[in-house]
Design an enzyme around this catalytic site. Structure first.
Site, PDB file in Angstrom:
ATOM      1  N   HIS A  77     -14.125  -0.727  19.875  1.00 29.71           N
ATOM      2  CA  HIS A  77     -14.016  -0.067  18.563  1.00 29.71           C
ATOM      3  C   HIS A  77     -15.337  -0.175  17.804  1.00 29.71           C
ATOM      4  CE1 HIS A  77      -9.505  -1.237  18.755  1.00 29.71           C
ATOM      5  NE2 HIS A  77      -9.562   0.067  18.931  1.00 29.71           N
TER       6      HIS A  77
ATOM      7  N   LYS B 118       4.104   1.043  17.186  1.00 27.84           N
ATOM      8  CA  LYS B 118       3.637  -0.290  17.576  1.00 27.84           C
ATOM      9  C   LYS B 118       4.075  -1.368  16.587  1.00 27.84           C
ATOM     10  CE  LYS B 118      -0.500   1.576  19.825  1.00 27.84           C
ATOM     11  NZ  LYS B 118      -1.960   1.742  19.735  1.00 27.84           N
TER      12      LYS B 118
ATOM     13  N   ARG C 155     -11.506   6.338  26.680  1.00 28.60           N
ATOM     14  CA  ARG C 155     -11.845   5.458  27.805  1.00 28.60           C
ATOM     15  C   ARG C 155     -11.535   6.179  29.105  1.00 28.60           C
ATOM     16  NH1 ARG C 155      -8.365   0.874  25.136  1.00 28.60           N
ATOM     17  NH2 ARG C 155      -7.114   2.734  25.222  1.00 28.60           N
TER      18      ARG C 155
ATOM     19  N   SER D 144      -6.969  -3.160  22.775  1.00 32.09           N
ATOM     20  CA  SER D 144      -6.379  -4.198  21.919  1.00 32.09           C
ATOM     21  C   SER D 144      -5.183  -4.837  22.610  1.00 32.09           C
ATOM     22  CB  SER D 144      -5.922  -3.598  20.589  1.00 32.09           C
ATOM     23  OG  SER D 144      -7.014  -3.096  19.884  1.00 32.09           O
TER      24      SER D 144
HETATM   25  O1  PNS Z   1      -5.149   3.094  17.609  1.00 33.52           O
HETATM   26  P1  PNS Z   1      -3.964   4.007  17.761  1.00 33.52           P
HETATM   27  O2  PNS Z   1      -2.686   3.241  17.514  1.00 33.52           O
HETATM   28  O3  PNS Z   1      -3.955   4.717  19.094  1.00 33.52           O
HETATM   29  O4  PNS Z   1      -4.090   5.122  16.614  1.00 33.52           O
HETATM   30  C1  PNS Z   1      -3.082   6.094  16.431  1.00 33.52           C
HETATM   31  C2  PNS Z   1      -3.299   6.843  15.105  1.00 33.52           C
HETATM   32  C3  PNS Z   1      -3.364   5.874  13.943  1.00 33.52           C
HETATM   33  C4  PNS Z   1      -4.580   7.623  15.189  1.00 33.52           C
HETATM   34  C5  PNS Z   1      -2.112   7.832  14.913  1.00 33.52           C
HETATM   35  O5  PNS Z   1      -0.909   7.132  15.010  1.00 33.52           O
HETATM   36  C6  PNS Z   1      -2.181   8.565  13.574  1.00 33.52           C
HETATM   37  O6  PNS Z   1      -2.955   9.493  13.411  1.00 33.52           O
HETATM   38  N1  PNS Z   1      -1.364   8.110  12.586  1.00 33.52           N
HETATM   39  C7  PNS Z   1      -1.315   8.699  11.272  1.00 33.52           C
HETATM   40  C8  PNS Z   1      -0.021   9.542  11.102  1.00 33.52           C
HETATM   41  C9  PNS Z   1      -0.201  10.914  11.714  1.00 33.52           C
HETATM   42  O7  PNS Z   1      -0.974  11.741  11.264  1.00 33.52           O
HETATM   43  N2  PNS Z   1       0.550  11.159  12.802  1.00 33.52           N
HETATM   44  C10 PNS Z   1       0.498  12.407  13.535  1.00 33.52           C
HETATM   45  C11 PNS Z   1      -0.590  12.359  14.602  1.00 33.52           C
HETATM   46  S1  PNS Z   1      -0.652  13.863  15.519  1.00 33.52           S
END
Ligand code: PNS
Length: 163
Positions: free
Chosen positions: A18, A42, A90, A128
């Site tokens: 990150h 999560k 990745r 993570s």
């Molecule tokens: O590190 P992660 O858990 O893979 O990140 C996921 C994240 C935070 C990018 C995704 O869950 C997100 O964008 N959450 C905000 C809510 C949202 O907009 N959801 C629709 C995504 S298409």
């Protein structure tokens, strides 16, 4: 024109992978907002506040703002005047999830572009969740996360083991 990008994620915890994406994004955009999210899929090991503090502790405040996001990412990007979302990529395994999210975000907000930065090869296997798993079995994660975060991880795992 100020180019603002949002780098969203769970960062539970922030890894060196990150951190690399944060540093490289800073070279591409005038301002980067690292948006720490509560991901509904999560169950985090660290609270939102702890994860925000972790990101703050390793990023340059002159270029990086660290915030939380509790709604839709594209709405957040609009509120902040961001034209791009940054995500790290990745292996092939990441692709399906990222592809789906990118297309959904584009349908919701065509003006917000998602930009992928390919991982550095030495971080390509670091996630993570794997770092947490290794640490939970007593493995050494010093190579994969900043030193202060390795210490926090050990402490949290020890706390959980007592319960
Ligand atoms: O590190 P992660 O858990 O893979 O990140 C996921 C994240 C935070 C990018 C995704 O869950 C997100 O964008 N959450 C905000 C809510 C949202 O907009 N959801 C629709 C995504 S298409």
């Amino acid at each position: 024109m100020t180019r603002i990008a949002v780098y969203p994620g769970s960062f539970d915890p922030l890894t060196n992978g990150h951190l690399d994406i944060i540093q490289r994004s800073c070279a591409l955009f005038d301002k980067l907002i690292v948006a720490v999210a509560h991901n509904q899929r999560k169950q985090p090991l660290f609270s939102l506040e702890e994860r925000i503090a972790m990101v703050r502790s390793v990023s340059d405040p002159a270029k990086v703002e660290v915030d939380m996001i509790d709604g839709l990412l594209v709405d957040y990007a609009h509120t902040k005047g961001a034209s791009a979302v940054v995500r790290g990529l990745r292996a092939v395994a990441d692709f399906e999830y990222e592809f789906q999210m990118t297309l959904m975000n584009r349908r919701l907000a065509p003006d917000v572009e998602t930009v992928f930065l390919m991982t550095r090869d030495d971080h390509s296997f670091v996630s993570s969740s794997l770092v947490k798993e290794v640490a939970s079995f007593g493995g050494n994660v010093d190579e994969f996360v900043p030193p202060a975060i390795a210490a926090q991880l050990k402490a949290r795992i020890a706390e959980r083991a007592k319960k």
